[in-house]
Motif scaffolding. Sequence first.
Motif, PDB file in Angstrom:
ATOM      1  N   HIS A  97       0.841  -1.196   0.000  1.00 13.31           N
ATOM      2  CA  HIS A  97       0.000   0.000   0.000  1.00 13.31           C
ATOM      3  C   HIS A  97       0.881   1.252   0.000  1.00 13.31           C
ATOM      4  CE1 HIS A  97      -2.616   3.132   1.761  1.00 13.31           C
ATOM      5  NE2 HIS A  97      -3.604   2.497   1.144  1.00 13.31           N
ATOM      6  N   ALA A  98       1.912   1.247   0.828  1.00 14.71           N
ATOM      7  CA  ALA A  98       2.827   2.387   0.912  1.00 14.71           C
ATOM      8  C   ALA A  98       3.630   2.560  -0.376  1.00 14.71           C
ATOM      9  CB  ALA A  98       3.765   2.223   2.101  1.00 14.71           C
ATOM     10  N   TRP A  99       3.995   1.463  -1.020  1.00 14.67           N
ATOM     11  CA  TRP A  99       4.734   1.521  -2.287  1.00 14.67           C
ATOM     12  C   TRP A  99       3.901   2.231  -3.359  1.00 14.67           C
ATOM     13  CZ3 TRP A  99       9.050   1.595  -4.835  1.00 14.67           C
ATOM     14  CH2 TRP A  99       9.161   1.148  -6.147  1.00 14.67           C
ATOM     15  N   CYS A 100       2.633   1.898  -3.436  1.00 14.55           N
ATOM     16  CA  CYS A 100       1.749   2.576  -4.386  1.00 14.55           C
ATOM     17  C   CYS A 100       1.670   4.066  -4.076  1.00 14.55           C
ATOM     18  CB  CYS A 100       0.366   1.946  -4.370  1.00 14.55           C
ATOM     19  SG  CYS A 100      -0.816   2.752  -5.470  1.00 14.55           S
ATOM     20  N   GLU A 101       1.506   4.413  -2.807  1.00 14.26           N
ATOM     21  CA  GLU A 101       1.441   5.820  -2.425  1.00 14.26           C
ATOM     22  C   GLU A 101       2.741   6.541  -2.781  1.00 14.26           C
ATOM     23  OE1 GLU A 101      -1.015   7.791  -0.898  1.00 14.26           O
ATOM     24  OE2 GLU A 101      -2.294   6.143  -1.572  1.00 14.26           O
ATOM     25  N   PHE A 102       3.854   5.866  -2.576  1.00 14.78           N
ATOM     26  CA  PHE A 102       5.155   6.446  -2.924  1.00 14.78           C
ATOM     27  C   PHE A 102       5.235   6.722  -4.426  1.00 14.78           C
ATOM     28  CE2 PHE A 102       9.409   5.679  -4.632  1.00 14.78           C
ATOM     29  CZ  PHE A 102      10.147   6.631  -3.967  1.00 14.78           C
TER      30      PHE A 102
ATOM     31  N   ASP B  50      -0.613   7.567 -11.921  1.00 13.59           N
ATOM     32  CA  ASP B  50      -1.658   8.585 -11.908  1.00 13.59           C
ATOM     33  C   ASP B  50      -2.291   8.638 -10.516  1.00 13.59           C
ATOM     34  OD1 ASP B  50      -3.731  10.348 -13.340  1.00 13.59           O
ATOM     35  OD2 ASP B  50      -4.955   8.825 -12.345  1.00 13.59           O
ATOM     36  N   GLY B  51      -2.296   9.819  -9.915  1.00 14.62           N
ATOM     37  CA  GLY B  51      -2.676   9.940  -8.519  1.00 14.62           C
ATOM     38  C   GLY B  51      -4.086   9.514  -8.201  1.00 14.62           C
ATOM     39  N   GLU B  52      -5.078  10.083  -8.851  1.00 10.84           N
ATOM     40  CA  GLU B  52      -6.470   9.847  -8.489  1.00 10.84           C
ATOM     41  C   GLU B  52      -6.869   8.392  -8.701  1.00 10.84           C
ATOM     42  OE1 GLU B  52     -10.952  11.510  -9.628  1.00 10.84           O
ATOM     43  OE2 GLU B  52      -9.151  12.586 -10.298  1.00 10.84           O
ATOM     44  N   ASP B  53      -6.591   7.856  -9.883  1.00 16.55           N
ATOM     45  CA  ASP B  53      -7.004   6.485 -10.188  1.00 16.55           C
ATOM     46  C   ASP B  53      -6.239   5.453  -9.356  1.00 16.55           C
ATOM     47  OD1 ASP B  53      -8.772   7.473 -12.026  1.00 16.55           O
ATOM     48  OD2 ASP B  53      -7.527   7.028 -13.785  1.00 16.55           O
ATOM     49  N   ALA B  54      -4.929   5.651  -9.247  1.00 23.20           N
ATOM     50  CA  ALA B  54      -4.113   4.681  -8.512  1.00 23.20           C
ATOM     51  C   ALA B  54      -4.465   4.676  -7.031  1.00 23.20           C
ATOM     52  CB  ALA B  54      -2.632   4.978  -8.701  1.00 23.20           C
ATOM     53  N   ARG B  55      -4.670   5.854  -6.450  1.00 19.78           N
ATOM     54  CA  ARG B  55      -5.021   5.910  -5.033  1.00 19.78           C
ATOM     55  C   ARG B  55      -6.372   5.239  -4.783  1.00 19.78           C
ATOM     56  NH1 ARG B  55      -2.079  11.144  -4.245  1.00 19.78           N
ATOM     57  NH2 ARG B  55      -0.448  10.609  -2.765  1.00 19.78           N
ATOM     58  N   ALA B  56      -7.325   5.476  -5.665  1.00 24.67           N
ATOM     59  CA  ALA B  56      -8.643   4.870  -5.483  1.00 24.67           C
ATOM     60  C   ALA B  56      -8.566   3.354  -5.560  1.00 24.67           C
ATOM     61  CB  ALA B  56      -9.608   5.407  -6.539  1.00 24.67           C
ATOM     62  N   GLU B  57      -7.814   2.837  -6.519  1.00 24.27           N
ATOM     63  CA  GLU B  57      -7.681   1.381  -6.649  1.00 24.27           C
ATOM     64  C   GLU B  57      -6.899   0.799  -5.480  1.00 24.27           C
ATOM     65  OE1 GLU B  57      -8.170  -2.341  -8.845  1.00 24.27           O
ATOM     66  OE2 GLU B  57      -9.281  -0.496  -8.384  1.00 24.27           O
ATOM     67  N   ASN B  58      -5.871   1.495  -5.046  1.00 25.06           N
ATOM     68  CA  ASN B  58      -5.084   1.050  -3.902  1.00 25.06           C
ATOM     69  C   ASN B  58      -5.960   0.924  -2.656  1.00 25.06           C
ATOM     70  OD1 ASN B  58      -2.547   0.305  -2.804  1.00 25.06           O
ATOM     71  ND2 ASN B  58      -2.145   2.382  -2.102  1.00 25.06           N
ATOM     72  N   GLU B  59      -6.795   1.908  -2.425  1.00 22.27           N
ATOM     73  CA  GLU B  59      -7.677   1.878  -1.254  1.00 22.27           C
ATOM     74  C   GLU B  59      -8.739   0.790  -1.389  1.00 22.27           C
ATOM     75  OE1 GLU B  59      -7.128   3.435   1.526  1.00 22.27           O
ATOM     76  OE2 GLU B  59      -5.375   4.367   0.596  1.00 22.27           O
ATOM     77  N   ARG B  60      -9.263   0.616  -2.592  1.00 23.87           N
ATOM     78  CA  ARG B  60     -10.281  -0.429  -2.790  1.00 23.87           C
ATOM     79  C   ARG B  60      -9.706  -1.814  -2.489  1.00 23.87           C
ATOM     80  NH1 ARG B  60     -11.971  -4.187  -6.381  1.00 23.87           N
ATOM     81  NH2 ARG B  60     -10.266  -3.780  -7.831  1.00 23.87           N
ATOM     82  N   LEU B  61      -8.534  -2.097  -3.023  1.00 22.06           N
ATOM     83  CA  LEU B  61      -7.925  -3.408  -2.815  1.00 22.06           C
ATOM     84  C   LEU B  61      -7.532  -3.624  -1.355  1.00 22.06           C
ATOM     85  CD1 LEU B  61      -5.747  -3.527  -6.041  1.00 22.06           C
ATOM     86  CD2 LEU B  61      -7.732  -4.977  -5.546  1.00 22.06           C
TER      87      LEU B  61
END
Length: 225
Positions: free
Chosen positions: A19-24, A32-43
């Motif tokens: 999760h932290a790697w994606c945020e990094f 891409d910030g918006e899409d990647a963060r949303a998918e990261n949180e969903r998973l």
Amino acid sequence: MALVLYDLDNTLLAGDSEHAWCEFLVDAGVLDGEDARAENERLYGEYEAGTLDIHESLKFQLEPLIKHPPEALRRWRKEFMSSRIEPMITDAAVDLVEGHRDAGGDLAIVTASNSFVSEPIADRFGIPSLLSVELEHHQHRYTGRVLGTPTFREGKVKRLVEWMRKTGRNLAGSHFYTDSHNDLPLLELVDNPVAVNPDPVLGAHAEAREWPVLRLDGGASGRPA
């Protein structure tokens, strides 16, 4: 030597490494910030709920490894270790590892995180054996394919059994430390299951089974008795 097994995320680490790697990568402008963060949180929410499709999660996690050259990935990972992982390592977690090392334990991490993210963290703790999601390479690039069974839920048990057969190890006197109800299959297998900072489902299960509960919040030593 008795096996001492550790989950990684929210157990040895005060946070989740993938999760932290994606945020990094989002903060670095790689994703891409918006899409990647949303998918990261969903998973991550599905993981916490026990409904995660590990292959769907891996597809998301491995996409940046496929797209970018190894030299860039190594550079980003070095920055990630210093900026995101080091703050997640508490004195209590280090004490837990060092206590078992001093007692002669055979230390291993068993994690559902992929090997690219988890290998330097295992090295940071000085833990010699790592069972993680193994990633295929071809001509020094990641292919996006996984080697063998992912180390998730029952997959942790399968990979552990395979590893023990290959190396001549066994579970006599074994310990396993984890925070997650996703790890109940492995907790039920070892001689000494320990719930660490447990999620609500694992906390209730640990109470019902009278398993020890350990808090690695930096406020108390994690050294075993």
